[in-house]
Design a protein around this motif. Structure first.
Motif, PDB file in Angstrom:
ATOM      1  N   ALA A   6      -7.699  11.280 -13.360  1.00 10.58           N
ATOM      2  CA  ALA A   6      -6.823  12.125 -12.540  1.00 10.58           C
ATOM      3  C   ALA A   6      -7.088  11.871 -11.060  1.00 10.58           C
ATOM      4  O   ALA A   6      -6.174  11.859 -10.238  1.00 10.58           O
ATOM      5  CB  ALA A   6      -7.047  13.605 -12.870  1.00 10.58           C
ATOM      6  N   LEU A   7      -8.365  11.624 -10.724  1.00  9.38           N
ATOM      7  CA  LEU A   7      -8.714  11.295  -9.345  1.00  9.38           C
ATOM      8  C   LEU A   7      -7.971  10.037  -8.897  1.00  9.38           C
ATOM      9  O   LEU A   7      -7.327  10.002  -7.847  1.00  9.38           O
ATOM     10  CB  LEU A   7     -10.229  11.084  -9.233  1.00  9.38           C
ATOM     11  N   GLY A   8      -8.014   9.014  -9.750  1.00  5.06           N
ATOM     12  CA  GLY A   8      -7.328   7.758  -9.431  1.00  5.06           C
ATOM     13  C   GLY A   8      -5.835   7.958  -9.270  1.00  5.06           C
ATOM     14  O   GLY A   8      -5.220   7.448  -8.328  1.00  5.06           O
ATOM     15  N   THR A  16      -3.295   7.461  -5.691  1.00  6.14           N
ATOM     16  CA  THR A  16      -2.108   6.630  -5.471  1.00  6.14           C
ATOM     17  C   THR A  16      -1.083   7.358  -4.604  1.00  6.14           C
ATOM     18  O   THR A  16      -0.154   6.771  -4.084  1.00  6.14           O
ATOM     19  CB  THR A  16      -1.405   6.260  -6.793  1.00  6.14           C
ATOM     20  N   TRP A  17      -1.269   8.645  -4.470  1.00  5.53           N
ATOM     21  CA  TRP A  17      -0.362   9.492  -3.711  1.00  5.53           C
ATOM     22  C   TRP A  17      -0.919   9.790  -2.330  1.00  5.53           C
ATOM     23  O   TRP A  17      -0.212   9.706  -1.328  1.00  5.53           O
ATOM     24  CB  TRP A  17      -0.181  10.770  -4.530  1.00  5.53           C
ATOM     25  N   THR A  18      -2.233  10.091  -2.260  1.00  6.54           N
ATOM     26  CA  THR A  18      -2.810  10.520  -0.986  1.00  6.54           C
ATOM     27  C   THR A  18      -3.177   9.348  -0.074  1.00  6.54           C
ATOM     28  O   THR A  18      -3.091   9.472   1.145  1.00  6.54           O
ATOM     29  CB  THR A  18      -4.081  11.368  -1.211  1.00  6.54           C
ATOM     30  N   LEU A  19      -3.578   8.203  -0.646  1.00  8.54           N
ATOM     31  CA  LEU A  19      -3.998   7.081   0.209  1.00  8.54           C
ATOM     32  C   LEU A  19      -2.859   6.555   1.083  1.00  8.54           C
ATOM     33  O   LEU A  19      -3.046   6.378   2.290  1.00  8.54           O
ATOM     34  CB  LEU A  19      -4.612   5.955  -0.628  1.00  8.54           C
ATOM     35  N   PRO A  20      -1.671   6.280   0.495  1.00  7.26           N
ATOM     36  CA  PRO A  20      -0.595   5.818   1.377  1.00  7.26           C
ATOM     37  C   PRO A  20      -0.221   6.853   2.444  1.00  7.26           C
ATOM     38  O   PRO A  20       0.061   6.491   3.587  1.00  7.26           O
ATOM     39  CB  PRO A  20       0.585   5.568   0.449  1.00  7.26           C
ATOM     40  N   ILE A  37       0.893  17.880  -9.673  1.00 12.20           N
ATOM     41  CA  ILE A  37       1.110  17.952 -11.130  1.00 12.20           C
ATOM     42  C   ILE A  37       1.590  16.632 -11.733  1.00 12.20           C
ATOM     43  O   ILE A  37       0.951  16.110 -12.643  1.00 12.20           O
ATOM     44  CB  ILE A  37       2.083  19.103 -11.498  1.00 12.20           C
ATOM     45  N   PRO A  38       2.664  16.019 -11.205  1.00 14.37           N
ATOM     46  CA  PRO A  38       3.267  14.896 -11.939  1.00 14.37           C
ATOM     47  C   PRO A  38       2.286  13.766 -12.240  1.00 14.37           C
ATOM     48  O   PRO A  38       2.239  13.256 -13.367  1.00 14.37           O
ATOM     49  CB  PRO A  38       4.356  14.390 -10.988  1.00 14.37           C
ATOM     50  N   ARG A  39       1.475  13.357 -11.257  1.00 17.21           N
ATOM     51  CA  ARG A  39       0.564  12.228 -11.474  1.00 17.21           C
ATOM     52  C   ARG A  39      -0.630  12.605 -12.334  1.00 17.21           C
ATOM     53  O   ARG A  39      -1.238  11.770 -12.977  1.00 17.21           O
ATOM     54  CB  ARG A  39       0.063  11.714 -10.117  1.00 17.21           C
ATOM     55  N   ALA A  47       0.818  -1.215   0.000  1.00 14.73           N
ATOM     56  CA  ALA A  47       0.000   0.000   0.000  1.00 14.73           C
ATOM     57  C   ALA A  47       0.852   1.266   0.000  1.00 14.73           C
ATOM     58  O   ALA A  47       0.520   2.241  -0.667  1.00 14.73           O
ATOM     59  CB  ALA A  47      -0.937  -0.003   1.208  1.00 14.73           C
ATOM     60  N   VAL A  48       1.961   1.259   0.735  1.00 15.69           N
ATOM     61  CA  VAL A  48       2.724   2.509   0.855  1.00 15.69           C
ATOM     62  C   VAL A  48       3.841   2.641  -0.178  1.00 15.69           C
ATOM     63  O   VAL A  48       4.447   3.701  -0.307  1.00 15.69           O
ATOM     64  CB  VAL A  48       3.325   2.706   2.269  1.00 15.69           C
ATOM     65  N   ILE A  49       4.089   1.561  -0.934  1.00 16.37           N
ATOM     66  CA  ILE A  49       5.234   1.605  -1.846  1.00 16.37           C
ATOM     67  C   ILE A  49       5.007   2.615  -2.973  1.00 16.37           C
ATOM     68  O   ILE A  49       5.959   3.151  -3.537  1.00 16.37           O
ATOM     69  CB  ILE A  49       5.528   0.191  -2.398  1.00 16.37           C
ATOM     70  N   SER A  50       3.741   2.935  -3.256  1.00 19.89           N
ATOM     71  CA  SER A  50       3.500   3.871  -4.358  1.00 19.89           C
ATOM     72  C   SER A  50       3.974   5.280  -3.999  1.00 19.89           C
ATOM     73  O   SER A  50       4.084   6.134  -4.861  1.00 19.89           O
ATOM     74  CB  SER A  50       2.024   3.875  -4.743  1.00 19.89           C
ATOM     75  N   LEU A  51       4.278   5.516  -2.712  1.00 20.58           N
ATOM     76  CA  LEU A  51       4.841   6.813  -2.321  1.00 20.58           C
ATOM     77  C   LEU A  51       6.187   7.053  -2.971  1.00 20.58           C
ATOM     78  O   LEU A  51       6.557   8.186  -3.249  1.00 20.58           O
ATOM     79  CB  LEU A  51       5.016   6.864  -0.793  1.00 20.58           C
ATOM     80  N   ILE A  52       6.957   5.973  -3.196  1.00 17.93           N
ATOM     81  CA  ILE A  52       8.296   6.170  -3.757  1.00 17.93           C
ATOM     82  C   ILE A  52       8.323   5.961  -5.269  1.00 17.93           C
ATOM     83  O   ILE A  52       9.360   6.106  -5.893  1.00 17.93           O
ATOM     84  CB  ILE A  52       9.334   5.231  -3.083  1.00 17.93           C
ATOM     85  N   MET A  53       7.166   5.639  -5.850  1.00 15.11           N
ATOM     86  CA  MET A  53       7.118   5.516  -7.309  1.00 15.11           C
ATOM     87  C   MET A  53       7.152   6.922  -7.912  1.00 15.11           C
ATOM     88  O   MET A  53       6.439   7.808  -7.456  1.00 15.11           O
ATOM     89  CB  MET A  53       5.807   4.840  -7.732  1.00 15.11           C
TER      90      MET A  53
END
Lengths: 271, 353
Positions: free
Chosen positions: A139-141, A145-149, A208-210, A107-113
């Protein structure tokens, strides 16, 4: 009082750091009040609200008002989903279940993607499936991936400090599980949950990036401003910066005040 | 409140496992209705697990539990006729004292006026009537304990479970509050089960002391019986205040090769209360009756009302005698002085090892 030399050196270093941190923001803030005859750089030709009026009158190339509304709406959407999912997941992780650790890491690994890669990959998948990108879907999805972790991490910190004996006390006193949640657990976790909400909103608001490749035809505010920097050559650009920064500050201030008020009520002093 | 005592607890062959740890091992215990029972033992002896199983916050791994003849096994905590006072009181920090006490009534859907009136009565009963609008954070430790007590008692439980209720208080307050707990229990006539690791607390409050060690009950009985006749070396050491005299080769061993004929029986050890172990300087001693045991003073420690005199006797652990401080001044007892022991053989209590 005589201080050792190192104190002054470190003090000066800290001063530079603060200048570097807030200087750019202050410059933008100041230049947004440029006089009507002034340009995008110093010197200031008097002070005015001219460039804010320009913005209000939609005399600029981009869709500032529309993208601002979209960003607020998207931020609120992200906030609600982040709070709901993070709080529920935080509670879920309180009971040890097989694979909990692996699930947490996943779940938290997407923080470093890298954010841009997530956007790129998501864009490719959407194209393959023939689905149009929209700010309120793809864009919501991507932002989630950034806010959930982030939200989950905050809930972990909040729940680690939570004394579960109050929940046992509530059940001992005849409260059902849902009554315990409503009357004891949630009120006590409220400051932490406000923190999750604040993170959800502000992370989305300037993301912006995501968002970049999956926002679709209608931009969010940061995307719109990014596009406008190529074409807009008046201090109205700075006026946008001033307004959006004030919105962010207002959110943070509101959240902080409510957290402090809640904590003042609940903090147990040592006897 | 209730004139007829209720709250008889029967614990039948109860086990508790935490993963591989066998925390409670086949414990059986009957606590009479309306009695004050103390579960006494060091941390990790299983006393808190036992309490939490009675409360319903833990499930027994095996065995059965009855309250007033009805099995409570499998019932959730809120359906048991018990109320618990938690170690750190677990007051709801976001609610006023009045709302803390009224919490259980609110959960039952009692209207605000009625539940606040009842909560106010409970606050008056614990002499906290003026503190209804305070938050727990604004109270001292002793005041918090009273609120926790009122909050638990408003549910009119048959059994009140207290998990180390005095451990958060300082020494003076602890003595005061343990007295209040005892008075409250006698006034209400319900069963109190009080977990503690302090022997003085247990014997001062209870009708029944249950000494636990390593998941089993070592000894259970009235406090005077447990203190005066410890059944085992473990209980004697935990209760404190006892000298331990081992038996080897059929003789009581007093050290330095001095022995005496033991009382009848085949016990491996005997206990002798330290305050019933008397000493007199050898030079002044006219006492010649058996047994005549001599020793020398190794250490003297002033304890306020008395002096704690430690006698060196070589091989077995030192003997301790207590001398009333006024007697001590005129006794001529000093470190290194040879003394003779005086005690009644009838005061020796047989113990299992």
């Amino acid at each position: 009082m005589k201080q050792p030399l190192v104190t002054y050196i470190l003090g000066a270093f800290f001063g530079l750091y603060v200048l570097f941190l807030y200087g750019p923001m202050f410059v933008i803030f100041l230049l947004s009040f440029q006089g009507p005859t002034g340009g995008m750089t110093f010197p200031l030709q008097g002070l005015s609200l001219h460039w804010f009026k320009e913005l209000w009158a939609q005399n600029v190339s981009g869709d500032v008002a529309g993208s601002f509304q979209r960003s607020i709406a998207l931020g609120l959407l992200v906030m609600v989903i982040t709070v709901g999912v993070s709080v529920a997941a935080g509670f879920g992780f309180r009971r040890a279940f097989p694979g909990a650790r692996v699930l947490f890491y996943v779940a938290v690994i997407s923080l470093i993607m890298p954010g841009f890669l997530i956007s790129f990959g998501l864009g490719l998948i959407l194209q393959l499936l023939g689905i149009d990108a929209q700010w309120f879907t793809s864009a919501l999805g991507a932002q989630l991936t950034w806010t959930l972790p982030f939200g989950l991490l905050i809930m972990f910190a909040v729940l680690a400090r939570f004394d579960r004996s109050v929940e046992e006390a509530a059940q001992d006193l005849g409260a059902s599980r849902s009554q315990t949640l409503r009357h004891v657990t949630l009120p006590l976790l409220a400051p932490g949950i406000v923190g999750v909400a604040l993170f959800g909103f502000t992370l989305s608001y300037d993301e912006i990036p995501r968002t970049t490749l999956v926002v679709g035809n209608s931009n969010t505010l940061p995307m719109e401003v990014l596009a406008m920097t190529n074409t807009l050559t008046t201090p109205s650009l700075y006026a946008i910066g001033t307004i959006t920064t004030l919105v962010s500050l207002a959110c943070i201030l509101f959240a902080l005040v409510s957290i402090i008020r809640m904590q003042r009520r609940t903090k147990l002093k040592k006897a | 409140m209730s004139e007829i005592s209720s709250g008889k607890i029967e614990i039948i062959q109860v086990d508790k496992f935490y993963d591989d740890v066998h925390a409670v091992r086949g414990v059986s215990l009957t606590i009479p209705a309306g009695s004050y029972c103390c579960l006494l033992g060091p941390s990790g002896c299983g006393k808190s697990s036992l309490l939490r199983m009675i409360a319903g916050h833990e499930n027994a791994s095996a065995g059965d539990m009855h309250i007033d003849g009805r099995s409570i096994l499998g019932l959730p905590a809120r359906q048991r006729p018990t109320a618990m006072m938690f170690q750190s009181y677990a007051l709801f920090p976001h609610l006023t004292c009045l709302d803390n006490v009224a919490f259980s009534q609110k959960m039952q859907g009692v209207d605000k006026v009625t539940r606040h009136a009842k909560a106010k009565d409970m606050l008056d009963m614990v002499q906290m009537g003026d503190f209804g609008q305070r938050l727990p954070a604004q109270l001292s430790g002793g005041q918090r304990q009273r609120i926790a007590l009122a909050r638990a008692l408003i549910t009119e439980p048959k059994v009140l479970l207290l998990d180390e209720p005095l451990s958060a208080l300082d020494e003076n307050l602890r003595v005061l509050m343990r007295n209040e707990l005892r008075q409250m229990q006698q006034k209400l006539g319900i069963t109190f089960v009080h977990v503690t690791h302090t022997n003085t607390e247990a014997i001062a409050t209870s009708d029944m002391v249950v000494v636990m060690g390593d998941g089993v009950i070592d000894q259970a009985g009235p406090p005077r019986e447990v203190f005066n006749h410890p059944a085992s070396l473990y209980t004697a050491r935990f209760m404190g205040g006892h000298n331990i005299v081992p038996v080897r080769d059929g003789r009581l061993q007093f050290g330095g090769g001095q022995t005496a004929e033991p009382p009848k029986g085949d016990a491996g050890y005997y206990s002798l209360r330290q305050d019933l172990t008397l000493i007199e300087p050898l030079a002044q001693s006219s006492h010649s009756a058996e047994p005549s045991i001599e020793a020398s003073i190794a250490r003297v420690e002033y304890e306020g009302a008395s002096f704690k005199v430690t006698l060196d006797r070589g091989d077995p652990a030192p003997l301790i005698a207590r001398v009333f401080d006024r007697d001590f001044e005129t006794s001529g007892l000093t470190v290194g002085a040879p003394v003779r022991l005086r005690f009644e053989m009838a005061d020796l209590c047989p113990m299992r090892s």
